[in-house]
Design a protein around this motif. Structure first.
Motif, mmCIF file in Angstrom:
data_model
loop_
_atom_site.group_PDB
_atom_site.id
_atom_site.type_symbol
_atom_site.label_atom_id
_atom_site.label_comp_id
_atom_site.label_asym_id
_atom_site.label_seq_id
_atom_site.Cartn_x
_atom_site.Cartn_y
_atom_site.Cartn_z
ATOM 1 N N ALA A 64 -3.846 15.152 -2.202
ATOM 2 C CA ALA A 64 -4.730 14.945 -1.041
ATOM 3 C C ALA A 64 -4.943 13.455 -0.788
ATOM 4 O O ALA A 64 -4.980 13.012 0.369
ATOM 5 N N THR A 65 -5.066 12.678 -1.850
ATOM 6 C CA THR A 65 -5.267 11.235 -1.696
ATOM 7 C C THR A 65 -4.025 10.590 -1.105
ATOM 8 O O THR A 65 -4.121 9.764 -0.190
ATOM 9 N N LEU A 66 -2.860 10.962 -1.599
ATOM 10 C CA LEU A 66 -1.609 10.432 -1.052
ATOM 11 C C LEU A 66 -1.488 10.783 0.426
ATOM 12 O O LEU A 66 -1.163 9.928 1.259
ATOM 13 N N SER A 67 -1.782 12.012 0.773
ATOM 14 C CA SER A 67 -1.713 12.457 2.164
ATOM 15 C C SER A 67 -2.691 11.664 3.039
ATOM 16 O O SER A 67 -2.361 11.268 4.161
ATOM 17 N N LEU A 68 -3.888 11.423 2.517
ATOM 18 C CA LEU A 68 -4.894 10.653 3.249
ATOM 19 C C LEU A 68 -4.402 9.229 3.522
ATOM 20 O O LEU A 68 -4.542 8.716 4.637
ATOM 21 N N LEU A 69 -3.817 8.597 2.509
ATOM 22 C CA LEU A 69 -3.279 7.238 2.692
ATOM 23 C C LEU A 69 -2.203 7.243 3.770
ATOM 24 O O LEU A 69 -2.207 6.394 4.669
ATOM 25 N N GLU A 70 -1.296 8.213 3.688
ATOM 26 C CA GLU A 70 -0.205 8.294 4.659
ATOM 27 C C GLU A 70 -0.729 8.571 6.062
ATOM 28 O O GLU A 70 -0.220 8.016 7.042
ATOM 29 N N SER A 71 -1.786 9.380 6.177
ATOM 30 C CA SER A 71 -2.342 9.685 7.498
ATOM 31 C C SER A 71 -3.007 8.463 8.129
ATOM 32 O O SER A 71 -3.227 8.427 9.335
ATOM 33 N N HIS A 72 -3.311 7.461 7.306
ATOM 34 C CA HIS A 72 -3.877 6.204 7.812
ATOM 35 C C HIS A 72 -2.791 5.137 7.986
ATOM 36 O O HIS A 72 -3.084 3.948 8.069
ATOM 37 N N GLY A 73 -1.534 5.575 8.008
ATOM 38 C CA GLY A 73 -0.425 4.673 8.278
ATOM 39 C C GLY A 73 -0.001 3.824 7.084
ATOM 40 O O GLY A 73 0.739 2.857 7.254
ATOM 41 N N LEU A 74 -0.448 4.189 5.893
ATOM 42 C CA LEU A 74 -0.079 3.431 4.701
ATOM 43 C C LEU A 74 1.108 4.095 4.014
ATOM 44 O O LEU A 74 1.251 5.318 4.051
ATOM 45 N N ASP A 75 1.958 3.278 3.420
ATOM 46 C CA ASP A 75 3.139 3.770 2.714
ATOM 47 C C ASP A 75 3.050 3.261 1.272
ATOM 48 O O ASP A 75 3.670 2.275 0.914
ATOM 49 N N PRO A 76 2.232 3.943 0.462
ATOM 50 C CA PRO A 76 1.984 3.424 -0.883
ATOM 51 C C PRO A 76 3.189 3.536 -1.809
ATOM 52 O O PRO A 76 4.021 4.440 -1.663
ATOM 53 N N LYS A 77 3.241 2.603 -2.742
ATOM 54 C CA LYS A 77 4.196 2.703 -3.843
ATOM 55 C C LYS A 77 3.641 3.794 -4.760
ATOM 56 O O LYS A 77 2.482 3.738 -5.161
ATOM 57 N N ILE A 78 4.456 4.788 -5.064
ATOM 58 C CA ILE A 78 4.007 5.914 -5.883
ATOM 59 C C ILE A 78 4.464 5.708 -7.317
ATOM 60 O O ILE A 78 5.662 5.561 -7.583
ATOM 61 N N VAL A 79 3.502 5.674 -8.224
ATOM 62 C CA VAL A 79 3.797 5.570 -9.644
ATOM 63 C C VAL A 79 3.365 6.873 -10.296
ATOM 64 O O VAL A 79 2.172 7.179 -10.328
ATOM 65 N N GLU A 80 4.338 7.637 -10.744
ATOM 66 C CA GLU A 80 4.012 8.870 -11.467
ATOM 67 C C GLU A 80 3.681 8.452 -12.899
ATOM 68 O O GLU A 80 4.559 8.352 -13.752
ATOM 69 N N TYR A 81 2.402 8.202 -13.123
ATOM 70 C CA TYR A 81 1.957 7.585 -14.366
ATOM 71 C C TYR A 81 2.198 8.445 -15.606
ATOM 72 O O TYR A 81 2.193 7.926 -16.721
ATOM 73 N N LEU A 82 2.429 9.753 -15.427
ATOM 74 C CA LEU A 82 2.756 10.585 -16.592
ATOM 75 C C LEU A 82 4.189 10.306 -17.059
ATOM 76 O O LEU A 82 4.501 10.444 -18.238
ATOM 77 N N LYS A 83 5.053 9.910 -16.122
ATOM 78 C CA LYS A 83 6.449 9.589 -16.450
ATOM 79 C C LYS A 83 6.595 8.126 -16.866
ATOM 80 O O LYS A 83 7.419 7.805 -17.714
ATOM 81 N N THR A 84 5.845 7.247 -16.217
ATOM 82 C CA THR A 84 5.878 5.815 -16.538
ATOM 83 C C THR A 84 4.445 5.346 -16.777
ATOM 84 O O THR A 84 3.803 4.798 -15.871
ATOM 85 N N PRO A 85 3.943 5.599 -17.981
ATOM 86 C CA PRO A 85 2.539 5.284 -18.278
ATOM 87 C C PRO A 85 2.255 3.780 -18.247
ATOM 88 O O PRO A 85 3.117 2.975 -18.593
ATOM 89 N N PRO A 86 1.046 3.429 -17.849
ATOM 90 C CA PRO A 86 0.655 2.024 -17.883
ATOM 91 C C PRO A 86 0.442 1.583 -19.329
ATOM 92 O O PRO A 86 0.130 2.401 -20.201
ATOM 93 N N SER A 87 0.611 0.301 -19.562
ATOM 94 C CA SER A 87 0.326 -0.251 -20.889
ATOM 95 C C SER A 87 -1.191 -0.353 -21.056
ATOM 96 O O SER A 87 -1.945 -0.249 -20.080
ATOM 97 N N ALA A 88 -1.613 -0.599 -22.274
ATOM 98 C CA ALA A 88 -3.043 -0.775 -22.542
ATOM 99 C C ALA A 88 -3.578 -1.962 -21.750
ATOM 100 O O ALA A 88 -4.683 -1.904 -21.204
ATOM 101 N N SER A 89 -2.791 -3.036 -21.628
ATOM 102 C CA SER A 89 -3.275 -4.200 -20.876
ATOM 103 C C SER A 89 -3.353 -3.904 -19.374
ATOM 104 O O SER A 89 -4.282 -4.354 -18.700
ATOM 105 N N GLU A 90 -2.413 -3.122 -18.841
ATOM 106 C CA GLU A 90 -2.501 -2.713 -17.428
ATOM 107 C C GLU A 90 -3.750 -1.861 -17.208
ATOM 108 O O GLU A 90 -4.455 -2.038 -16.211
ATOM 109 N N LEU A 91 -4.005 -0.951 -18.136
ATOM 110 C CA LEU A 91 -5.198 -0.107 -18.027
ATOM 111 C C LEU A 91 -6.473 -0.943 -18.074
ATOM 112 O O LEU A 91 -7.399 -0.699 -17.308
ATOM 113 N N THR A 92 -6.505 -1.919 -18.950
ATOM 114 C CA THR A 92 -7.679 -2.794 -19.058
ATOM 115 C C THR A 92 -7.919 -3.510 -17.732
ATOM 116 O O THR A 92 -9.057 -3.584 -17.252
#
Length: 119
Positions: free
Chosen positions: A17-45
């Protein structure tokens, strides 16, 4: 304009729903499937600072791994909790939208629109 990024789980209705909302406002977000490419501890911080949240506030406490790892122990440091999320990304609440130097949790999805107010 800065790039918009969404930490996304396509199996999650709030994330979709959030992705759809962004797209409906004309935004084309970079999609990071964080379960496949998890952030590092420093990125999370860094993201936690942008969200103005403590690690425990961003954790999915209902996940089995939360209980298995004993993450409900109040004595655990923020660093340990952040490490646990980096090693077990299923623990990260979703979706998270990043824009410029800010971030928002899409719960509810409309929360992320605050990132773009005044644009």
């Amino acid at each position: 304009m800065s790039e918009v990024t969404i930490w996304h789980n396509p199996r999650c209705s709030k994330s979709r729903a959030t992705l759809s909302l962004l797209e409906s406002h004309g935004l084309d977000p970079k999609i990071v499937e964080y379960l496949k490419t998890p952030p590092s501890a420093s990125e999370l911080t860094s993201v936690l600072k942008k969200l103005h949240m403590k690690p425990r506030e961003l954790m999915r406490k209902g996940e089995a791994v939360y209980k298995e790892l004993g993450l409900d122990d109040e004595a655990l440091s923020d660093a340990k909790l952040t490490e646990a999320m980096a090693e077990n990304p299923v623990l990260i609440e979703r979706p998270i939208v990043l824009y410029a130097a800010r971030a928002a949790l899409g719960r509810p999805p409309e929360n992320v629109l605050d990132l773009f107010t005044g644009l």
